[in-house]
Design an enzyme around this catalytic site. Structure first.
Site, PDB file in Angstrom:
ATOM      1  N   GLU A   1       0.818  -1.215   0.000  1.00  0.00           N
ATOM      2  CA  GLU A   1       0.000   0.000   0.000  1.00  0.00           C
ATOM      3  C   GLU A   1       0.849   1.262   0.000  1.00  0.00           C
ATOM      4  O   GLU A   1       1.861   1.319   0.708  1.00  0.00           O
ATOM      5  CB  GLU A   1      -0.878  -0.042   1.259  1.00  0.00           C
TER       6      GLU A   1
ATOM      7  N   TRP B   1       5.438  11.398   5.905  1.00  0.00           N
ATOM      8  CA  TRP B   1       5.074  10.602   7.091  1.00  0.00           C
ATOM      9  C   TRP B   1       4.226   9.415   6.690  1.00  0.00           C
ATOM     10  O   TRP B   1       3.468   9.425   5.794  1.00  0.00           O
ATOM     11  CB  TRP B   1       4.315  11.442   8.119  1.00  0.00           C
TER      12      TRP B   1
HETATM   13 MG   LIG Z   1      -2.617   3.456   4.764  1.00  0.00          MG
END
Ligand SMILES: [Mg+2]
Length: 403
Positions: A236, A403
């Site tokens: 992801e 981040w």
């Molecule tokens: Mg995520």
């Protein structure tokens, strides 16, 4: 039917949530999630100051027209604040329409395509062995799919590694906390995590991993290739996606399935990714992608290219978003998986809901509407608390990183 009142409810039962409640002259009401983590009050103002006055007196059944009225009518299109506000209105209107029909929302979308919604949970550990223990614990709770994140030796704070079990919440400070990052350490460590996980967990549990936008495309290609032996369900957010073409470079180097899109707001953010088959799962969800009306459009485009859905489901999306997403998930013909981080007991008490978890699946329930309500009296006991997501800096020289 006319919209007689609309108001924004901001509450913080453990973390901040923004909820829009729309009422009608026929006594029906609906709610929508408008939470934008770390920027909550911007959406609350957008709704209260700019959207609510335009809603009063309108027919809440004209969902499509109201969507375009708010999207085209603003002149300033897209962006997370605008689309979260539109998403909240849209969700509340679908809630009203389904309640008026006396049906659960999924029936209005076309009915069920499946018996339940497969979810994945979050297993986080400070090191590999702690992550292994957490994945096994999720498996014991019946989960069929688990996202695995581990602390990286030599880094003081790493994305996804929480302080407590089950209720990880990264927006943890009144000013952004600072994490550090080393791509080299991470790339050395992560294949070892998944090698160990497959030894411990076997092959019957789906494993997922979130890079959280930390890598360049070629680094992401290298990671995807290194993880191929461990057959991930998906990798992801391997690289930031402002440049959709960046995913082509990853694709050229790995067959590990790719997922992206939790911060996407419109179909335009993923049009090229989908049409060029550069991803396998699209992560957009109800609140941040303009509600059910627009998310359905994204899913339909994705279905043409065998791209499946994998809606974002972190705890910074309220139970209202999760409830609406489950109706979408159980309908969407090209559904893939739903992220599921459990809300705290305090949050669940403020948002009573019809959905429930059982053996790796969530079920939206049969209550008319999307099945989630808000206890406004209880919500008032949890006033807004300023909180930010962390920022990230490169460990060796302090450069601000993703981040
Ligand atoms: Mg995520």
């Amino acid at each position: 039917m006319k919209i007689s009142d609309a108001r924004v409810i901001v509450c913080s039962p453990g973390r901040n949530f923004v909820t829009l409640k729309i009422e009608t002259d026929e006594g029906l009401s609906g709610i929508g999630d408008a939470t934008l983590n770390g920027r909550e009050l911007a959406v609350a103002s957008y709704l209260s100051d700019h959207v609510v006055p335009c809603l009063l007196g309108r027919d809440p059944q004209q969902i499509e027209d109201i969507w375009h009225y708010l999207y085209r009518g603003a002149y300033w299109r897209r962006g997370p604040v605008t689309m979260a506000a539109i998403g909240a209105v849209d969700t509340a209107l679908w809630d009203i329409k389904a309640k008026a029909a006396g049906m659960p929302l999924y029936q209005l979308l076309g009915g069920r395509s499946r018996s339940g919604v497969m979810v994945y949970g979050h297993a986080n550990g400070r090191d590999i062995e702690e992550t292994v223990d957490e994945v096994l614990r999720y498996r014991d709770m019946g989960y069929l799919a688990v996202r695995a994140q581990s602390g990286v030796p030599g880094l003081n704070a790493v994305y996804g590694v929480g302080r407590g079990r089950m209720f990880y919440e990264p927006a943890d400070a009144a000013l952004p906390s600072e994490h550090d990052w080393s791509t080299e350490k991470y790339l050395d460590h992560t294949p070892r995590l998944f090698e160990r996980l497959r030894q411990a967990v076997g092959w019957d549990t789906h494993l997922l991993h979130d890079v959280h936008h930390r890598l360049t495309p070629i680094e992401a290609g290298r990671l995807g290739k290194a993880l191929e032996p461990y057959r991930l369900f998906w990798l992801e957010d391997a690289t930031p996606a402002e440049n959709q073409e960046a995913f082509r470079l990853i694709r050229q180097h790995t067959v590990t399935p790719l997922a992206v899109g939790e911060i996407f707001n419109t179909i335009w953010d993923c049009k090229d990714l989908i049409q060029n088959q550069l991803i396998d799962y699209i992560r957009a969800t109800v609140v941040h992608a303009g509600g059910i009306t627009h998310l359905r459009r994204i899913a339909d485009l994705a279905s043409l290219y065998q791209v499946r859905t994998g809606c974002h489901g972190a705890t910074d999306l309220s139970p209202v978003c999760l409830g609406a997403a489950l109706h979408f998930d159980i309908w969407a013909p090209n559904f893939g998986i739903q992220e599921y981080m459990r809300h705290t007991e305090e949050t669940d008490a403020v948002f009573p809901h019809a959905y429930h978890y059982e053996q790796g699946m969530l079920y939206p329930g049969e209550a008319p509407g999307h099945g989630v309500e808000i206890d406004e009296g209880l919500a008032a006991k949890y006033p807004y608390q300023r909180a930010y997501l962390p920022v990230n800096r490169l460990a060796h020289d302090g450069t601000l990183w993703h981040w």
